[in-house]
Enzyme design. Structure first.
Site, short mmCIF file in Angstrom:
data_model
loop_
_atom_site.label_atom_id
_atom_site.label_comp_id
_atom_site.label_asym_id
_atom_site.label_seq_id
_atom_site.Cartn_x
_atom_site.Cartn_y
_atom_site.Cartn_z
N MET A 112 0.12 2.05 4.22
CA MET A 112 -0.64 2.49 2.26
C MET A 112 -1.94 1.73 3.08
O MET A 112 -2.61 1.30 2.11
CB MET A 112 0.12 1.65 1.52
N HIS A 113 -2.70 2.88 3.71
CA HIS A 113 -4.10 2.90 4.10
C HIS A 113 -5.52 1.91 3.02
O HIS A 113 -5.63 0.85 2.36
CB HIS A 113 -5.08 4.05 4.55
N ASP A 114 -4.89 3.59 1.93
CA ASP A 114 -6.00 3.00 0.72
C ASP A 114 -5.93 2.12 -0.59
O ASP A 114 -7.05 1.56 -1.12
CB ASP A 114 -6.41 4.22 0.61
N TYR A 134 4.62 9.60 9.72
CA TYR A 134 3.73 8.09 11.13
C TYR A 134 5.78 7.84 11.20
O TYR A 134 5.49 7.08 12.19
CB TYR A 134 4.18 6.79 9.69
N THR A 189 -4.50 -1.77 8.36
CA THR A 189 -4.31 -1.16 7.22
C THR A 189 -3.14 -0.89 7.68
O THR A 189 -1.64 0.28 7.22
CB THR A 189 -4.38 0.17 6.51
#
Ligand code: RIB
Ligand code: CA
Length: 318
Positions: free
Chosen positions: A242-244, A231, A197
């Site tokens: 955009m981890h999720d 970030y 991620t």
């Protein structure tokens, strides 16, 4: 085309909100509902934020069920590292989203998940992108429904370093015992962790163009100020992770994600390693792998998938 039935468990947050847009804007998904949890902010805040996002995108038909307000064992306080989402969990915008006029569905997260699994004519995919408390509670209290869980695609963990401690990722460390139960459950698990991620980012030099694409991307862009600064300045990452959303992109197009099958467990005793997803990449312990772990992502097509879903949603609601 057969759609993928999902229930997303969210702790809205900036990247959760964008992942909601991907779930609702990509035609491959049938979103049965959103359950909410403590995590980035307290559950009452993440629940309100989930309702705000549904109202923003015009999808008030989707049920929202509030869940855990605290972890199974440890105490909960909104973690300092989650201020990256703003005090309100949606970037502390100068022009914040209005209080929602819609409300939750009247069931708790676990009751909603259990009823939905029971009533579904086919197994459902669970997509937890916050602490795993609701999913762990579901499988502890309704073991008979596990055959109705097609797989769990979670955002969490890391085989490398952490983002909430030197070795632990935020979703896992906020309820390590819940994650431990999930990894031990025997359910089919895809782990979208930091290994992949962190590379799934909107680059800073793409952000301006992203924000000009349509009315919804403009609103999302205005949410991302604090998140972008985190970030850029603190994480020295080349963009906004955009981890999720990686959980969902993995379901839409598995080719985008490089992954390996490993045995994964969660440290629930360590003084410095509490919440670490201990991943046996060399199979030293000789246990059968219990998770497919994302190790990399093709960034450009991943980010394009997010942009397309946002554009679809924007077009559906002028
Ligand atoms: O470590 C990243 C995860 O923690 C994401 O789910 C983000 O929303 C936060 O919950
Ligand atoms: Ca999240």
């Amino acid at each position: 085309m057969e759609k993928i039935k999902i229930i997303m468990d969210v702790d809205v947050g900036i990247d959760d909100a964008i992942a909601m847009c991907l779930a609702l804007g990509n035609e491959k998904f049938e979103v049965l509902g959103f359950t909410t949890t403590f995590g980035n902010r307290r559950c009452e805040v993440t629940t309100q934020n989930t309702l705000k996002i549904l109202e923003l995108v015009g999808r008030t038909d989707i049920p929202v069920a509030p869940g855990a307000v605290r972890p199974l064992v440890k105490e909960y306080n909104p973690p300092e590292f989650s201020i990256v989402h703003g005090y309100d969990g949606l970037g502390d915008m100068a022009d914040p989203l209005p209080q929602p006029t819609i409300t939750t569905c009247g069931k708790s997260a676990v009751q909603f998940m259990a009823d939905t699994l029971r009533e579904s004519d086919e197994p459902v995919t669970l997509v937890p992108v916050g602490p795993m408390t609701n999913v762990a509670t579901l499988i502890m209290t309704h073991p008979e429904l596990m055959p109705k869980i097609k797989e769990v695609v979670l955002m969490g963990g890391s085989t490398i370093k952490g983002n909430a401690s030197p070795v632990a990722e935020a979703n896992i460390i906020q309820d390590p015992e819940a994650a431990y139960i999930l990894f031990k459950s025997g359910l089919k698990i895809k782990m979208a962790g930091l290994d992949a991620t962190w590379d799934g980012y909107i680059a800073f030099d793409e952000l301006e163009e992203f924000g000009k694409a349509n009315w919804l991307s403009e609103k999302i862009y205005s949410m991302c100020g604090i998140y972008a600064e985190h970030y850029r300045e603190r994480m020295k990452n080349p963009g906004l992770a955009m981890h999720d959303s990686l959980t969902l992109a993995w379901l839409v197009n598995p080719e985008l994600v490089q992954a390996e099958d490993y045995y994964v467990t969660v440290d629930i005793n360590g003084r410095y390693t509490y919440g670490m997803t201990v991943t046996d990449v060399d199979n030293v312990m000789k246990y059968k792998p219990n998770a497919t772990v994302a190790m990399g992502v093709d960034r450009v097509p991943f980010i394009n998938m997010i942009k397309e879903a946002i554009a679809n949603l924007a077009a559906q609601k002028k």
